[in-house]
Design a protein around this motif. Sequence first.
Motif, PDB file in Angstrom:
ATOM      1  N   SER A   1       2.843   3.932 -10.644  1.00 34.20           N
ATOM      2  CA  SER A   1       2.855   2.782 -11.562  1.00 34.20           C
ATOM      3  C   SER A   1       1.752   2.904 -12.597  1.00 34.20           C
ATOM      4  O   SER A   1       1.956   2.620 -13.781  1.00 34.20           O
ATOM      5  CB  SER A   1       2.690   1.481 -10.770  1.00 34.20           C
ATOM      6  OG  SER A   1       3.825   1.217  -9.980  1.00 34.20           O
TER       7      SER A   1
ATOM      8  N   ALA B   1       5.072  -2.005 -14.399  1.00 34.07           N
ATOM      9  CA  ALA B   1       5.869  -0.859 -13.960  1.00 34.07           C
ATOM     10  C   ALA B   1       6.530  -1.182 -12.631  1.00 34.07           C
ATOM     11  O   ALA B   1       5.976  -1.902 -11.798  1.00 34.07           O
ATOM     12  CB  ALA B   1       4.988   0.382 -13.813  1.00 34.07           C
TER      13      ALA B   1
ATOM     14  N   SER C   1       8.130   0.545  -9.185  1.00 31.74           N
ATOM     15  CA  SER C   1       8.053   1.796  -8.436  1.00 31.74           C
ATOM     16  C   SER C   1       8.846   1.715  -7.145  1.00 31.74           C
ATOM     17  O   SER C   1       9.113   0.627  -6.626  1.00 31.74           O
ATOM     18  CB  SER C   1       6.592   2.142  -8.113  1.00 31.74           C
ATOM     19  OG  SER C   1       6.065   1.247  -7.151  1.00 31.74           O
TER      20      SER C   1
ATOM     21  N   VAL D   1      -4.638  -0.955 -11.512  1.00 34.04           N
ATOM     22  CA  VAL D   1      -3.261  -1.374 -11.239  1.00 34.04           C
ATOM     23  C   VAL D   1      -3.285  -2.461 -10.178  1.00 34.04           C
ATOM     24  O   VAL D   1      -3.892  -2.293  -9.117  1.00 34.04           O
ATOM     25  CB  VAL D   1      -2.401  -0.190 -10.747  1.00 34.04           C
ATOM     26  CG1 VAL D   1      -1.015  -0.677 -10.354  1.00 34.04           C
ATOM     27  CG2 VAL D   1      -2.272   0.854 -11.832  1.00 34.04           C
TER      28      VAL D   1
ATOM     29  N   ALA E   1       7.919   5.870 -10.586  1.00 35.72           N
ATOM     30  CA  ALA E   1       7.788   4.596 -11.300  1.00 35.72           C
ATOM     31  C   ALA E   1       8.243   4.712 -12.741  1.00 35.72           C
ATOM     32  O   ALA E   1       8.146   5.781 -13.362  1.00 35.72           O
ATOM     33  CB  ALA E   1       6.343   4.103 -11.248  1.00 35.72           C
TER      34      ALA E   1
ATOM     35  N   SER F   1       5.868   8.547  -4.619  1.00 35.32           N
ATOM     36  CA  SER F   1       6.316   7.393  -5.400  1.00 35.32           C
ATOM     37  C   SER F   1       6.857   7.831  -6.758  1.00 35.32           C
ATOM     38  O   SER F   1       6.412   8.827  -7.330  1.00 35.32           O
ATOM     39  CB  SER F   1       5.162   6.405  -5.628  1.00 35.32           C
ATOM     40  OG  SER F   1       4.533   6.063  -4.425  1.00 35.32           O
TER      41      SER F   1
ATOM     42  N   SER G   1       5.722  -6.798  -3.969  1.00 37.89           N
ATOM     43  CA  SER G   1       6.292  -5.621  -3.325  1.00 37.89           C
ATOM     44  C   SER G   1       7.125  -6.045  -2.138  1.00 37.89           C
ATOM     45  O   SER G   1       6.925  -7.111  -1.560  1.00 37.89           O
ATOM     46  CB  SER G   1       5.193  -4.653  -2.870  1.00 37.89           C
ATOM     47  OG  SER G   1       4.397  -5.253  -1.864  1.00 37.89           O
TER      48      SER G   1
ATOM     49  N   PHE H   1       6.375  -4.075  -7.990  1.00 38.20           N
ATOM     50  CA  PHE H   1       6.122  -4.321  -9.413  1.00 38.20           C
ATOM     51  C   PHE H   1       4.630  -4.498  -9.601  1.00 38.20           C
ATOM     52  O   PHE H   1       3.997  -5.318  -8.925  1.00 38.20           O
ATOM     53  CB  PHE H   1       6.851  -5.572  -9.914  1.00 38.20           C
ATOM     54  CG  PHE H   1       6.548  -5.886 -11.358  1.00 38.20           C
ATOM     55  CD1 PHE H   1       7.164  -5.152 -12.366  1.00 38.20           C
ATOM     56  CD2 PHE H   1       5.648  -6.868 -11.703  1.00 38.20           C
ATOM     57  CE1 PHE H   1       6.880  -5.416 -13.707  1.00 38.20           C
ATOM     58  CE2 PHE H   1       5.364  -7.141 -13.037  1.00 38.20           C
ATOM     59  CZ  PHE H   1       5.984  -6.412 -14.041  1.00 38.20           C
ATOM     60  N   SER H   2       4.049  -3.720 -10.507  1.00 31.73           N
ATOM     61  CA  SER H   2       2.603  -3.742 -10.732  1.00 31.73           C
ATOM     62  C   SER H   2       2.290  -3.928 -12.205  1.00 31.73           C
ATOM     63  O   SER H   2       3.092  -3.598 -13.085  1.00 31.73           O
ATOM     64  CB  SER H   2       1.956  -2.440 -10.238  1.00 31.73           C
ATOM     65  OG  SER H   2       2.125  -2.281  -8.854  1.00 31.73           O
TER      66      SER H   2
ATOM     67  N   SER I   1      -0.852  -4.778  -7.798  1.00 35.61           N
ATOM     68  CA  SER I   1       0.489  -4.991  -7.270  1.00 35.61           C
ATOM     69  C   SER I   1       0.762  -6.486  -7.227  1.00 35.61           C
ATOM     70  O   SER I   1       0.146  -7.226  -6.463  1.00 35.61           O
ATOM     71  CB  SER I   1       0.607  -4.395  -5.861  1.00 35.61           C
ATOM     72  OG  SER I   1       1.861  -4.721  -5.286  1.00 35.61           O
TER      73      SER I   1
END
Length: 259
Positions: free
Chosen positions: A143, A219, A221, A115, A206, A204, A120, A107-108, A117
């Motif tokens: 993301s 976001a 991902s 961005v 997202a 990835s 995770s 989740f970011s 993070s």
Amino acid sequence: MGKQNKKTSSSISTTETSLAIVEIIRSHDGIRLRQITEELDLSKSTVHAHLTTLRNKRYVVKEGEFYHLGLKFFELGEYVISRKDIYEIAEQEISNLNDRTDRIADFSVEEHGRVISLYSELYNAESTFLSDRRTFYMHNTASGKAILAEFPQPQVEKIIDRWGLPCETKHSISTRDELVAELKETRERGYAINDEEAVTGLYSVAKPVLHPDGRVCGAVSLDSPKYRVNKESIDDFTSQLGQTVQNIEQKLTNCPTSI
């Protein structure tokens, strides 16, 4: 009034110098006093005075001849993240997503055009496909693109003006036109893709998370080695992401002050 303005200017300059020293230490992952003075073009006594203050306040530690950032920053980082209810919500849902898949869940959020993070789950040894950073460019991460796709174009332009479009792999987006087209496609299909654009060998997908008032607040991902990706796995990714996003947004509705 003149003396007050001069004092304020001096305080700002002092603060900027201390912050510049912190950034230099971080970028070098440890550095000698002489190297700091050379990079900032300041006297040894001035830099040493700043370092002494930073050490006394636990922001910097000295190991032999090298200065490193102290665990004080870790304490502050933990506070900054955990003070938002969104972190607790994301932590639970990302853990659940990780349990349902064999990929890396994350989740970011966006801050100052980058961005970050927040949480995770590194599922297994294949997490070595990821770098050890927590801050990334937006144009070459899933993301980041998921979030950018929710921003108005003027805001996207400001981020590009500030950070540019650096290429981290041969697959990275490098022009504004490419990014505009990519964000348009992201909005149309409902999710963003990072196809080896930030890290070679990493794929990835997202989806954005929206606050009840419509603002994008982050976001979710899923990351995977490229060789493990096919159409079936992408379909599963998007389905799993959709469920997680729905869960987070529902919890945000019940906790509207969370971000």
